[in-house]
Motif scaffolding. Sequence first.
Motif, PDB file in Angstrom:
ATOM      1  N   THR A  62       0.845  -1.188   0.000  1.00  0.00           N
ATOM      2  CA  THR A  62       0.000   0.000   0.000  1.00  0.00           C
ATOM      3  C   THR A  62       0.884   1.243   0.000  1.00  0.00           C
ATOM      4  O   THR A  62       2.088   1.174   0.281  1.00  0.00           O
ATOM      5  CB  THR A  62      -0.906   0.028   1.239  1.00  0.00           C
ATOM      6  OG1 THR A  62      -0.074   0.132   2.409  1.00  0.00           O
ATOM      7  CG2 THR A  62      -1.747  -1.244   1.329  1.00  0.00           C
ATOM      8  N   GLU A  63       0.284   2.383  -0.293  1.00  0.00           N
ATOM      9  CA  GLU A  63       1.050   3.631  -0.316  1.00  0.00           C
ATOM     10  C   GLU A  63       1.704   3.905   1.036  1.00  0.00           C
ATOM     11  O   GLU A  63       2.866   4.305   1.111  1.00  0.00           O
ATOM     12  CB  GLU A  63       0.133   4.794  -0.708  1.00  0.00           C
ATOM     13  CG  GLU A  63      -0.146   4.885  -2.191  1.00  0.00           C
ATOM     14  CD  GLU A  63       1.107   5.160  -3.012  1.00  0.00           C
ATOM     15  OE1 GLU A  63       1.916   6.016  -2.593  1.00  0.00           O
ATOM     16  OE2 GLU A  63       1.292   4.509  -4.052  1.00  0.00           O
ATOM     17  N   LYS A  64       0.960   3.701   2.107  1.00  0.00           N
ATOM     18  CA  LYS A  64       1.516   3.961   3.439  1.00  0.00           C
ATOM     19  C   LYS A  64       2.696   3.047   3.716  1.00  0.00           C
ATOM     20  O   LYS A  64       3.765   3.499   4.174  1.00  0.00           O
ATOM     21  CB  LYS A  64       0.445   3.776   4.512  1.00  0.00           C
ATOM     22  CG  LYS A  64       0.948   4.038   5.922  1.00  0.00           C
ATOM     23  CD  LYS A  64      -0.170   3.911   6.951  1.00  0.00           C
ATOM     24  CE  LYS A  64       0.362   4.194   8.351  1.00  0.00           C
ATOM     25  NZ  LYS A  64      -0.704   4.076   9.384  1.00  0.00           N
ATOM     26  N   THR A  65       2.524   1.763   3.438  1.00  0.00           N
ATOM     27  CA  THR A  65       3.607   0.802   3.671  1.00  0.00           C
ATOM     28  C   THR A  65       4.809   1.115   2.800  1.00  0.00           C
ATOM     29  O   THR A  65       5.964   0.979   3.234  1.00  0.00           O
ATOM     30  CB  THR A  65       3.105  -0.632   3.395  1.00  0.00           C
ATOM     31  OG1 THR A  65       1.996  -0.913   4.258  1.00  0.00           O
ATOM     32  CG2 THR A  65       4.194  -1.653   3.643  1.00  0.00           C
TER      33      THR A  65
END
Length: 382
Positions: A62-65
């Motif tokens: 994901t973008e956050k990860t």
Amino acid sequence: MKFVHTSDWQIGRTFRFADDDTLGALQAERVEVIRRLGQLARQEGAAHVLVAGDVYEHETPTEKTLHQPMERMRQFADVQWHLIPGNHDADTPEGVWARLLREGAVPENVTVHRQPGPVRLVGAEEAWLLPVVLQRRHVLSDLTAYMDEAPTPPDALRIGLAHGSVTGFGNGEEAEHNPVAIDRARKAGLSYLALGDWHGFCQIDARTAYSGTPETDRFGAGGGGGGEALVVNLRGPRAEPEVTRHRTGRYVWKKFEDVTLTNAEDIHALEARVRGVAPDNPGAVLVWLVVSGLLTVDDMALYESTIIRRLSGAVACLRLSGAPQLSAGLDDLERFGPGGAVRTAAEVLLEQAQGGGEEGAVAADALQRLFLFWNEVGGQAA
């Protein structure tokens, strides 16, 4: 020169046995350990951190990860971080590394090595890094072979950085993938070969080592262990490296196999063993118990309250395989009184349980639940 050797961060890793709260805590700690690695580098006066592959667990996080490890490394601008792709995050055209570079998300103090070949380490006199780049999850050729002929200045420190399986080390099909010659350091004249892929510390020879993952991620052997990083001090191209292990992980993973419970003393002893893993911080312990045995009704109630409830609340995660069986007879049915619906149901269940088979196993479990429930309500249920 002095540097930190680490690998197999696997940011975004999932653990199927963990509940949502535990999973979130474990994933967060895999990110937080990057800060401890930066602090270790500062503490030891190491200007470089070498990450030997598998920064990410997946090629499509994901973008956050995706951004989490970059932002943690950005906080240590005085440390140079060197990353190579591993088998979990190979450098594919649309993989994590292409995404990060396309978005301009890689900090100035972080170098993602996407091509093999000697790279001079800034700030180190005549120290050259020889990275290996995996462009797909598995290859059958030894990508470290180029190091043998890679040109560097005379008397330079030659430091290899690779992700793979040392030939002759490890078992199974995985050991055939991404092979690394066991004598690569000698053949290539390396001062040190920093490896990733094996999740526990393992020193192959004086100049070749796996750092293991900095935050433990599994129970038992077979790549277990971990929770460490290595500080490597090179005093010269031919001097033997000084390798020291440093604890970086927060969580302790412990598996107790073949736990047989037959009485109250066994139950109390098991509780003491688990609490003794980290007496000052049981909340940082993940425990896997493989349990069997035969317990009376009263001891089963003690097991339920002491292990299932109280101990599971003390540790970060309690994983159970197997369970003690209930030892109950006609005398135990007196707990339900001389008659009534509950007593009748218990008699039927006891008879079915004693008959064995799959139906007997289900009946035995139901009878156990009935006894425990009766104990909890103090025999006041209708």
